[in-house]
Design a protein around this motif. Structure first.
Motif, PDB file in Angstrom:
ATOM      1  N   CYS A 265       0.896  -1.169   0.000  1.00 13.39           N
ATOM      2  CA  CYS A 265       0.000   0.000   0.000  1.00 13.39           C
ATOM      3  C   CYS A 265       0.931   1.214   0.000  1.00 13.39           C
ATOM      4  CB  CYS A 265      -0.886  -0.021   1.245  1.00 13.39           C
ATOM      5  SG  CYS A 265      -2.001  -1.419   1.299  1.00 13.39           S
ATOM      6  N   ALA A 267       1.354   4.279  -1.939  1.00 16.19           N
ATOM      7  CA  ALA A 267       1.236   5.697  -2.303  1.00 16.19           C
ATOM      8  C   ALA A 267       1.122   6.585  -1.072  1.00 16.19           C
ATOM      9  CB  ALA A 267       0.017   5.887  -3.198  1.00 16.19           C
ATOM     10  N   PRO A 268       1.734   7.779  -1.084  1.00 14.43           N
ATOM     11  CA  PRO A 268       2.471   8.399  -2.196  1.00 14.43           C
ATOM     12  C   PRO A 268       3.949   8.003  -2.294  1.00 14.43           C
ATOM     13  CG  PRO A 268       2.295   9.948  -0.378  1.00 14.43           C
ATOM     14  CD  PRO A 268       1.562   8.696   0.053  1.00 14.43           C
ATOM     15  N   GLY A 269       4.354   6.981  -1.549  1.00 15.17           N
ATOM     16  CA  GLY A 269       5.700   6.446  -1.785  1.00 15.17           C
ATOM     17  C   GLY A 269       6.750   6.865  -0.763  1.00 15.17           C
ATOM     18  N   GLY A 270       6.324   7.450   0.351  1.00 13.58           N
ATOM     19  CA  GLY A 270       7.292   7.890   1.361  1.00 13.58           C
ATOM     20  C   GLY A 270       8.145   6.723   1.867  1.00 13.58           C
ATOM     21  N   LYS A 271       7.470   5.629   2.204  1.00 14.86           N
ATOM     22  CA  LYS A 271       8.219   4.506   2.790  1.00 14.86           C
ATOM     23  C   LYS A 271       8.907   3.696   1.695  1.00 14.86           C
ATOM     24  CE  LYS A 271       5.149   4.532   6.770  1.00 14.86           C
ATOM     25  NZ  LYS A 271       3.983   5.270   6.225  1.00 14.86           N
ATOM     26  N   ASP A 287      -0.331   0.197  -5.354  1.00 15.19           N
ATOM     27  CA  ASP A 287      -1.397   0.936  -4.675  1.00 15.19           C
ATOM     28  C   ASP A 287      -2.662   0.754  -5.500  1.00 15.19           C
ATOM     29  OD1 ASP A 287      -1.402   3.118  -2.236  1.00 15.19           O
ATOM     30  OD2 ASP A 287      -3.074   3.393  -3.625  1.00 15.19           O
ATOM     31  N   ILE A 288      -3.780   0.705  -4.807  1.00 10.91           N
ATOM     32  CA  ILE A 288      -5.053   0.451  -5.494  1.00 10.91           C
ATOM     33  C   ILE A 288      -5.487   1.673  -6.298  1.00 10.91           C
ATOM     34  CG2 ILE A 288      -6.620   1.232  -3.645  1.00 10.91           C
ATOM     35  CD1 ILE A 288      -8.154  -1.469  -4.178  1.00 10.91           C
ATOM     36  N   ARG A 292      -2.808   7.934  -7.359  1.00  2.21           N
ATOM     37  CA  ARG A 292      -1.783   8.031  -6.314  1.00  2.21           C
ATOM     38  C   ARG A 292      -0.509   7.283  -6.729  1.00  2.21           C
ATOM     39  NH1 ARG A 292      -2.856   9.655  -1.176  1.00  2.21           N
ATOM     40  NH2 ARG A 292      -1.960   7.877  -0.093  1.00  2.21           N
ATOM     41  N   ASP A 313      -4.924  -4.157  -6.627  1.00  3.31           N
ATOM     42  CA  ASP A 313      -5.499  -4.426  -5.307  1.00  3.31           C
ATOM     43  C   ASP A 313      -4.612  -5.464  -4.611  1.00  3.31           C
ATOM     44  OD1 ASP A 313      -6.915  -5.187  -3.101  1.00  3.31           O
ATOM     45  OD2 ASP A 313      -8.832  -5.475  -4.155  1.00  3.31           O
ATOM     46  N   ALA A 314      -3.925  -5.028  -3.587  1.00  3.32           N
ATOM     47  CA  ALA A 314      -2.988  -5.929  -2.900  1.00  3.32           C
ATOM     48  C   ALA A 314      -3.711  -7.124  -2.285  1.00  3.32           C
ATOM     49  CB  ALA A 314      -2.240  -5.153  -1.820  1.00  3.32           C
ATOM     50  N   ASP A 332       1.570  -1.158   4.896  1.00  6.16           N
ATOM     51  CA  ASP A 332       1.216   0.111   5.552  1.00  6.16           C
ATOM     52  C   ASP A 332      -0.267   0.322   5.237  1.00  6.16           C
ATOM     53  OD1 ASP A 332       1.281   2.562   6.754  1.00  6.16           O
ATOM     54  OD2 ASP A 332       2.346   3.577   5.134  1.00  6.16           O
TER      55      ASP A 332
HETATM   56  C1  LIG Z   1      -1.387   4.770   4.736  1.00 10.48           C
HETATM   57  S1  LIG Z   1      -1.462   5.000   3.022  1.00 10.48           S
HETATM   58  C2  LIG Z   1       0.147   4.488   2.511  1.00 10.48           C
HETATM   59  C3  LIG Z   1       1.227   5.510   2.743  1.00 10.48           C
HETATM   60  C4  LIG Z   1       2.535   5.089   2.110  1.00 10.48           C
HETATM   61  N1  LIG Z   1       2.967   3.781   2.555  1.00 10.48           N
HETATM   62  C5  LIG Z   1       3.650   6.087   2.368  1.00 10.48           C
HETATM   63  O1  LIG Z   1       4.443   5.887   3.290  1.00 10.48           O
HETATM   64  O2  LIG Z   1       3.750   7.065   1.622  1.00 10.48           O
HETATM   65  C6  LIG Z   1      -2.449   3.642   2.548  1.00 10.48           C
HETATM   66  C7  LIG Z   1      -2.546   3.434   1.054  1.00 10.48           C
HETATM   67  O3  LIG Z   1      -3.189   2.176   0.840  1.00 10.48           O
HETATM   68  C8  LIG Z   1      -3.846   2.237  -0.395  1.00 10.48           C
HETATM   69  N2  LIG Z   1      -4.765   1.075  -0.438  1.00 10.48           N
HETATM   70  C9  LIG Z   1      -5.945   0.914   0.196  1.00 10.48           C
HETATM   71  N3  LIG Z   1      -6.452  -0.303  -0.066  1.00 10.48           N
HETATM   72  C10 LIG Z   1      -5.563  -0.938  -0.866  1.00 10.48           C
HETATM   73  C11 LIG Z   1      -5.523  -2.215  -1.475  1.00 10.48           C
HETATM   74  N4  LIG Z   1      -6.511  -3.107  -1.300  1.00 10.48           N
HETATM   75  N5  LIG Z   1      -4.468  -2.518  -2.256  1.00 10.48           N
HETATM   76  C12 LIG Z   1      -3.464  -1.624  -2.446  1.00 10.48           C
HETATM   77  N6  LIG Z   1      -3.465  -0.389  -1.901  1.00 10.48           N
HETATM   78  C13 LIG Z   1      -4.484  -0.054  -1.110  1.00 10.48           C
HETATM   79  C14 LIG Z   1      -4.473   3.614  -0.395  1.00 10.48           C
HETATM   80  O4  LIG Z   1      -4.773   4.048  -1.703  1.00 10.48           O
HETATM   81  C15 LIG Z   1      -3.363   4.451   0.281  1.00 10.48           C
HETATM   82  O5  LIG Z   1      -2.562   5.070  -0.690  1.00 10.48           O
END
Ligand SMILES: C[S@@+](CC[C@H](N)C(=O)[O-])C[C@H]1O[C@@H](n2cnc3c(N)ncnc32)[C@H](O)[C@@H]1O
Length: 448
Positions: A265, A267-271, A287-288, A292, A313-314, A332
């Motif tokens: 998960c 986006a936006p890619g910080g980690k 990311d879904i 993003r 979709d993860a 995340d």
């Molecule tokens: C907490 S944010 C992630 C922040 C990111 N890891 C960072 O450090 O920049 C959660 C992300 O999960 C994505 N998301 C939600 N459900 C998802 C899924 N089923 N599969 C993939 N990504 C998903 C959202 O679009 C969102 O961008």
């Protein structure tokens, strides 16, 4: 009272800032988050509108309660938003941003200068003047309401109280503080010391914190801080800066190979970027949200890093996984974001109590779907920026009960928002000033 800065003479007139803030507030009241709401504001007014909007949202519980005492009949949506801005700013205690007479005259000016509020300028004037006269009495009349006392919805307060019986009040207070600007240095391109000295030479003061973080003494726009376009640093809370080193420490690639890492998960890619700054890894960032995903790609490009980025979709690996197991997975997960209210004061007011269970279900589905993609001996870091147990320890406890292949390694666990403004009462995790996060590092047993 905050003194106007030297730049104040260049700032747009206060009535314009109040109008812009009220406009953004109206969007938040319609369910949009603060970034979406502020994106509708003219760029020249945006920083001031954001500062005002955050101040208003940090007084929102009290504002709603006091406004109810002031107003018998709800005015139009536009006038209501402007009135609420005025009420919230008058309610600010020791941190009043403007002298009361300036605020009132500029509020009235803001009302008169917009066709949607013009007819209600006198009404807004009367309400705010009454509040100034009866401020202490009106506040006292709302004191019995927890939402007014803590400036948070009642269900939110109850949830924090249930999950953190010893320090729920400290957590609520911490959530109302402004957070400092924290950055992560891209140590592939520059050392933290070198960047800090470069900034210092230009009068930009910061403190070192965490492994590669700098805390600025004063927040600034990213483009006005040297080195952003060149990819020397990224904005990232110190709590979030724990993810990549926690996942990677102790992991080694097989000889002649690179670590295969999934950021599920991303986006936006910080980690994602931090993982790549630390390791020569082969990273798949999912990311879904396709929009993003574009932001992940832009951030990696700016930082001179590379990952495979895919919109998927993860929770449905059959639609994107090539069958090759991962050494490490970062999950995340989407969550209520109850740990990052300092930076997103709109969050408690946009969430509903039922969101917690809905998000916990998504988190569980993601955890279950991704676990089989891990190599034996591989590690999965589960993380949320939440303070609610259902999204943190509760999630991990039930996963471990149902999954004998998994073992919990030493992990940061629940980080609670802490700042130098409220050092007492909250367990500090050695990072000085950070948001609330939950981290659990799971290992797949070698014999599994
Ligand atoms: C907490 S944010 C992630 C922040 C990111 N890891 C960072 O450090 O920049 C959660 C992300 O999960 C994505 N998301 C939600 N459900 C998802 C899924 N089923 N599969 C993939 N990504 C998903 C959202 O679009 C969102 O961008």
């Amino acid at each position: 009272m905050h003194k106007p800065s030297d730049a104040a003479s260049l700032a747009p007139p206060l009535w314009q800032q109040l109008q812009a803030c009220a406009h953004a507030l109206q969007a938040v009241l319609q369910g949009r988050n603060h970034s979406q709401a502020l994106s509708q504001v003219e760029p020249r007014l945006r920083p001031a509108a954001q500062a005002l909007l955050f101040a208003v949202l940090r007084q929102w519980g009290r504002t709603l309660a006091v406004k109810k005492l002031l107003v018998q009949r709800q005015p139009s949506a536009e006038a209501n938003a402007l009135l609420c801005v005025g009420v919230a700013l008058v309610l600010q205690e020791d941190q009043a941003m403007y002298p009361a007479h300036t605020l009132v005259s500029q509020l009235v000016e803001a009302a008169k200068r917009h066709p949607a509020t013009k007819a209600q300028a006198a009404f807004i004037n009367a309400c705010v003047r009454r509040l100034l006269r009866e401020r202490e009495v009106l506040i006292a009349q709302t004191n019995s309401l927890p939402s007014a006392q803590w400036n948070a919805p009642e269900w939110w307060i109850q949830a924090l109280r249930r999950d953190h019986p010893d320090d729920w009040q400290t957590l609520l207070k911490a959530s109302l503080q402004a957070a400092p600007m924290a950055v992560r240095v891209n140590t592939r391109l520059i050392s933290r010391e070198a960047l800090q000295s470069q900034w210092q030479a230009q009068g930009i003061a910061s403190d070192q914190a965490g492994e590669v973080g700098l805390l600025l003494h004063q927040a600034r726009g990213v483009h006005s801080l040297p080195g952003f376009e060149q990819g020397l640093w990224s904005v990232q809370d110190l709590g979030a800066q724990l993810a990549a080193p926690t996942l990677l420490s102790g992991l080694q690639a097989a000889p002649g190979q690179r670590l295969r890492v999934l950021d599920a998960c991303a986006a936006p890619g910080g980690k994602t970027a931090h993982l790549l700054e630390l390791a020569d890894a082969e990273v798949l960032a999912l990311d879904i949200d396709a929009g993003r995903c574009q932001r992940i790609a832009e951030n990696l490009h700016r930082l001179q890093l590379h990952a495979e980025v895919r919109a998927a979709d993860a929770a449905q690996p059959s639609t994107w996984w090539n069958g090759q197991a991962f050494d490490a997975i970062l999950l995340d997960a989407p969550c209520t974001a109850s740990g990052i209210v300092r930076r997103h004061p709109d969050i408690p007011w946009l969430r509903r109590a039922s969101d917690v269970a809905g998000l916990a279900q998504q988190q569980q589905a993601l955890l279950r779907a991704l676990w089989p993609l891990l190599k034996p001996g591989g590690r999965l870091l589960y993380c949320t920026c939440s303070l609610f147990k259902q999204e943190g320890q509760g999630q991990i406890d039930s996963f471990l009960v149902n999954n004998t292949q998994a073992r919990l390694l030493p992990s940061p666990g629940q980080l609670k928002p802490a700042s130098s403004a409220n050092p007492a009462g909250v367990l500090d995790n050695g990072l000085r000033d950070h948001d609330g996060f939950f981290y659990a590092l799971l290992e797949r047993r070698l014999d599994a």
